[in-house]
Design a protein around this motif. Structure first.
Motif, PDB file in Angstrom:
ATOM      1  N   ASN A  43      -6.991  48.203   8.204  1.00  0.00           N
ATOM      2  CA  ASN A  43      -6.820  48.885   6.913  1.00  0.00           C
ATOM      3  C   ASN A  43      -6.344  50.313   7.127  1.00  0.00           C
ATOM      4  O   ASN A  43      -5.401  50.783   6.475  1.00  0.00           O
ATOM      5  N   ASP A  44      -7.009  51.026   8.032  1.00  0.00           N
ATOM      6  CA  ASP A  44      -6.656  52.427   8.291  1.00  0.00           C
ATOM      7  C   ASP A  44      -5.257  52.543   8.872  1.00  0.00           C
ATOM      8  O   ASP A  44      -4.495  53.454   8.519  1.00  0.00           O
ATOM      9  N   ARG A  48      -2.031  54.463   7.251  1.00  0.00           N
ATOM     10  CA  ARG A  48      -1.320  55.554   7.937  1.00  0.00           C
ATOM     11  C   ARG A  48       0.128  55.185   8.262  1.00  0.00           C
ATOM     12  O   ARG A  48       0.838  55.982   8.872  1.00  0.00           O
ATOM     13  N   GLU A  60      -9.160  47.120   0.470  1.00  0.00           N
ATOM     14  CA  GLU A  60      -8.133  48.106   0.815  1.00  0.00           C
ATOM     15  C   GLU A  60      -6.957  48.014  -0.147  1.00  0.00           C
ATOM     16  O   GLU A  60      -6.422  49.034  -0.593  1.00  0.00           O
TER      17      GLU A  60
END
Length: 278
Positions: A43-44, A48, A60
């Motif tokens: 998800n992160d 990004r 998300e």
């Protein structure tokens, strides 16, 4: 990063092996670099811009729908007991009122579902602490209850110290009558708008799913070594515990989850479902 170096996220759990094994083994040729990790990390990375397409928690997508397109007819969910998203407790669930639950930081969706179930399904006021489950169980003060997900849940599901078990997908089905969708596949909207995709990644992933489900003996051979489930349990897990499609009933379950999250103030609004197309 060269524009041609497309990166695809892959959840590092057994539940997606039927989809990704054909891609990893070269059975279905492709040009993607596969990047494995737990759901929260992927998800992160998607957030990004470090991945172009990925399996992604449905939470998300709800948080940042403007960044993604959904892949059609592909999900990771369950129409009943999922076996790998479990609340395990020393005491009956109704006795958890006022107690603390240890939650994993690896899955935003499972935590959001647990919060909804505790608040609206069971009417309990509980607190949550994020931490690593296995080390906590070995500590001098193990938790009274904990949320386990993925392969860790399969390993701990029959823990003798935690005889009370809630399968979160089964609890959702009992509550709503609908499947629960834990994960989706998403395409970076920025990458799509820049024209980086010359083929539909969803077609590749759906072909992987169809190959994996049609060659379940191969998948079972790959997952059997060191797995806490028997071959028969694994077969049930893949064929009955999980759903890999995103049809009408799955979409209704997903939309209801988003409605309940918005009503609880966990997300700002119910996100529109926008799908990728070339």
């Amino acid at each position: 990063m060269p524009e041609t170096a497309l990166r695809m996220g892959r959840i590092s759990y057994l539940n997606v092996l039927p989809i990704y094994h054909p891609l990893e083994a070269g059975i279905l040729p492709h040009d993607y670099e596969l990047v494995a990790g737990p759901p929260a990390l992927l998800n992160d990375m998607m957030g990004r811009g470090e991945l172009h397409v990925s399996s992604c928690s449905c939470f998300e997508y709800a948080r940042r729908p403007g960044r993604y397109y959904l892949v059609e007819d592909l999900s990771i969910g369950s129409r009943g007991p999922v076996m790998s998203v479990l609340l395990l407790s020393r005491v009956p669930v109704e006795e958890l009122d006022g107690r603390e639950i240890l939650i994993s930081g690896e899955s935003h969706t499972s935590v959001a579902l647990l919060r909804l179930l505790m608040r609206d399904r069971y009417g309990l006021r509980v607190t949550y602490r994020t931490g690593q489950v296995s080390p906590a169980l070995r500590s001098a003060t193990p938790p009274v209850a904990f949320l386990a997900i993925g392969d860790e849940a399969l390993r701990l599901r029959n823990h003798p110290g935690y005889p009370h078990r809630v399968d979160l997908a089964e609890a959702w089905r009992d509550w709503t009558g609908l499947p629960f969708i834990f994960g989706l596949w998403v395409v970076s909207r920025e990458a799509a708008d820049r024209g980086l995709f010359h083929d539909d990644p969803g077609e590749l992933l759906r072909r992987g799913r169809d190959w994996g489900l049609a060659h379940m003996d191969v998948v079972l051979d790959l997952t059997g070594h060191g797995c806490p489930l028997s071959r028969e349990e694994l077969a049930f897990y893949y064929r009955e515990g999980l759903v890999y499609s995103l049809g009408g009933e799955e979409l209704r379950g997903l939309h209801l989850f988003y409605e309940k999250l918005a009503t609880a103030g966990i997300i700002a609004a119910v996100p529109p479902l926008r799908f990728f197309s070339l």
